[in-house]
Scaffold this active site. Structure first.
Site, PDB file in Angstrom:
ATOM      1  N   GLU A 127     -23.366 -13.982  -1.895  1.00  0.00           N
ATOM      2  CA  GLU A 127     -23.746 -14.826  -3.024  1.00  0.00           C
ATOM      3  C   GLU A 127     -23.410 -14.118  -4.338  1.00  0.00           C
ATOM      4  O   GLU A 127     -23.149 -12.905  -4.342  1.00  0.00           O
ATOM      5  CB  GLU A 127     -25.236 -15.152  -2.951  1.00  0.00           C
ATOM      6  CG  GLU A 127     -25.603 -15.944  -1.711  1.00  0.00           C
ATOM      7  CD  GLU A 127     -27.066 -16.377  -1.655  1.00  0.00           C
ATOM      8  OE1 GLU A 127     -27.422 -17.080  -0.702  1.00  0.00           O
ATOM      9  OE2 GLU A 127     -27.833 -16.005  -2.580  1.00  0.00           O
ATOM     10  N   ARG A 264      16.568   8.223   2.190  1.00  0.00           N
ATOM     11  CA  ARG A 264      16.496   8.490   0.757  1.00  0.00           C
ATOM     12  C   ARG A 264      17.083   9.859   0.456  1.00  0.00           C
ATOM     13  O   ARG A 264      16.618  10.893   0.949  1.00  0.00           O
ATOM     14  CB  ARG A 264      15.028   8.428   0.299  1.00  0.00           C
ATOM     15  CG  ARG A 264      14.826   8.738  -1.181  1.00  0.00           C
ATOM     16  CD  ARG A 264      15.479   7.716  -2.081  1.00  0.00           C
ATOM     17  NE  ARG A 264      15.096   7.896  -3.480  1.00  0.00           N
ATOM     18  CZ  ARG A 264      15.614   7.219  -4.485  1.00  0.00           C
ATOM     19  NH1 ARG A 264      16.514   6.268  -4.250  1.00  0.00           N
ATOM     20  NH2 ARG A 264      15.214   7.442  -5.722  1.00  0.00           N
ATOM     21  N   GLU A 360     -17.456  -6.762   4.993  1.00  0.00           N
ATOM     22  CA  GLU A 360     -18.159  -6.512   6.261  1.00  0.00           C
ATOM     23  C   GLU A 360     -18.838  -5.145   6.283  1.00  0.00           C
ATOM     24  O   GLU A 360     -18.833  -4.432   7.281  1.00  0.00           O
ATOM     25  CB  GLU A 360     -17.211  -6.691   7.455  1.00  0.00           C
ATOM     26  CG  GLU A 360     -16.753  -8.129   7.633  1.00  0.00           C
ATOM     27  CD  GLU A 360     -15.925  -8.350   8.866  1.00  0.00           C
ATOM     28  OE1 GLU A 360     -16.289  -7.805   9.933  1.00  0.00           O
ATOM     29  OE2 GLU A 360     -14.911  -9.077   8.771  1.00  0.00           O
TER      30      GLU A 360
END
Length: 380
Positions: A127, A264, A360
């Site tokens: 809420e 790279r 959670e």
């Protein structure tokens, strides 16, 4: 390809390895990302249902969902797509209270729809003034004859706006704080979507209002006053799987970093030739293995039973989401400017993994669970 050697660990049965293979193969046919977020999420629910994977999210008769299967599924899906993991996870969390505490009639009505993708589920607890402190829920539910009347507001509700039903937690007043909550099945058409919420890793999220919503008396899950226990047991069932999703993101980040390091250029060689890069890659692999051990230990404990696994579940969720965030951050750093560029996978992972340390049960809450359990067992 993500490291799958963990599947040989003794936590698993042959069916778990078969599931991992089936889902990995199924992910090769994952639908292309839809331009519309809601359409994309519903499409992924339908795609998961076609593969039969949503059956893992719901109870089968008296048998609870298998946490090892849920964790394997979330790790695999997160590796490929954060939204696919979200679509899968919310079918489980949204219907979890029905799987664990629903009546036979409630299970017969809703769980086949969830498993077949005909109904999108949602878990409505948070809420505007109440997040981790669920005992302070203000939304109320009053009995009026053969109906319950709900009044209040929920926010940051996943699947808000696309769900077909919301398992909603409201205050029924049997006692103060956590003792006065109950859980209800509320059809989507009874709820108003007040606002859609845009977050850094896009998924359907909304603020909902309950304006004298009337639902039948038998829409309550369990008994009045059992809502807090129902919510906590539902969250505990799926807590380990949040860690598994974090591990899936982290495994993908490590694979992206390995691929980048090999190509790279750096001076006369590549990033992979650099000792600093090699140290980072080693740290990433070690963090991932530690997360996997904690996750699948906790999942095994939960499935086998016979022990209170709340501490193990909290450790798994806490370590995997925190360590996973570190792994993704290292992958972004290794990519340099490309790592913060839209369209590059590690930038997407950076956004995907951040919320896992909040929802959670935030990391701070998991630390409290662990510490309180330790203190309870400590000698005076």
């Amino acid at each position: 390809m993500a490291d799958r050697t963990f599947l040989s660990w003794p936590f698993f049965e042959p069916r778990h390895r078969e599931l991992a293979d089936a889902l990995q193969n199924w992910c090769a046919e994952m639908p292309a990302e839809a331009a519309d977020l809601d359409e994309g999420c519903r499409s992924l629910v339908e795609w998961l249902a076609r593969g039969g994977f949503l059956k893992l999210c719901v109870a089968d008769g008296e048998r609870r969902p298998d946490v090892r299967s849920l964790a394997i599924a979330r790790e695999t899906l997160a590796y490929h797509s954060g939204l696919a993991d979200f679509a899968f996870a919310m079918q489980g969390l949204g219907s979890g209270a029905i799987s664990l505490f629903g009546t036979i009639e409630q299970k017969r009505e809703w769980l086949p729809k969830v498993a077949s993708g005909r109904a999108v589920a949602a878990f409505a607890m948070t809420e505007p003034t109440c997040g981790s402190d669920a005992a302070n829920i203000a939304t109320s539910a009053l009995r009026d004859g053969n109906e319950w009347v709900l009044v209040g507001e929920k926010t940051y509700i996943s699947n808000g706006g696309i769900a077909d039903f919301y398992v909603t937690f409201a205050r029924t007043g049997e006692g103060e704080g956590s003792r006065g909550l109950s859980a209800f099945i509320v059809p989507a058409e009874a709820v108003q979507v007040a606002e859609r919420i845009d977050v850094i890793a896009p998924h359907p999220l909304a603020r909902l209002t309950y304006d004298n919503v009337r639902i039948p008396a038998d829409a309550i899950i369990g008994e009045p006053g059992e809502g807090f226990r129902i919510s906590m047991e539902t969250l505990n069932l799926f807590r380990v799987t949040v860690g598994a999703a974090g591990l899936g993101f982290a495994r993908r980040a490590l694979d992206e970093a390995l691929g980048w390091a090999k190509v790279r250029r750096l001076g006369s060689g590549t990033l992979a030739d650099n000792a600093v890069t090699q140290a980072k890659l080693a740290d990433m692999a070690m963090l991932n293995d530690a997360s996997a051990l904690l996750i699948y230990r906790a999942a095994w404990q939960q499935d086998v039973g016979g022990t209170d696994n709340r501490r193990a579940a909290a450790m798994a969720k806490l370590h995997a989401t925190e360590a996973g965030s570190q792994v993704v951050d290292m992958a972004v750093q290794m990519h340099g400017g490309a790592g913060v560029t839209r369209g590059v996978k590690v930038e997407e992972l950076y956004r995907d993994i951040r919320a896992l340390r909040i929802y959670e049960g935030a990391s701070e809450v998991q630390r409290q669970i662990i510490a309180r359990d330790l203190l309870k067992e400590a000698l005076p």
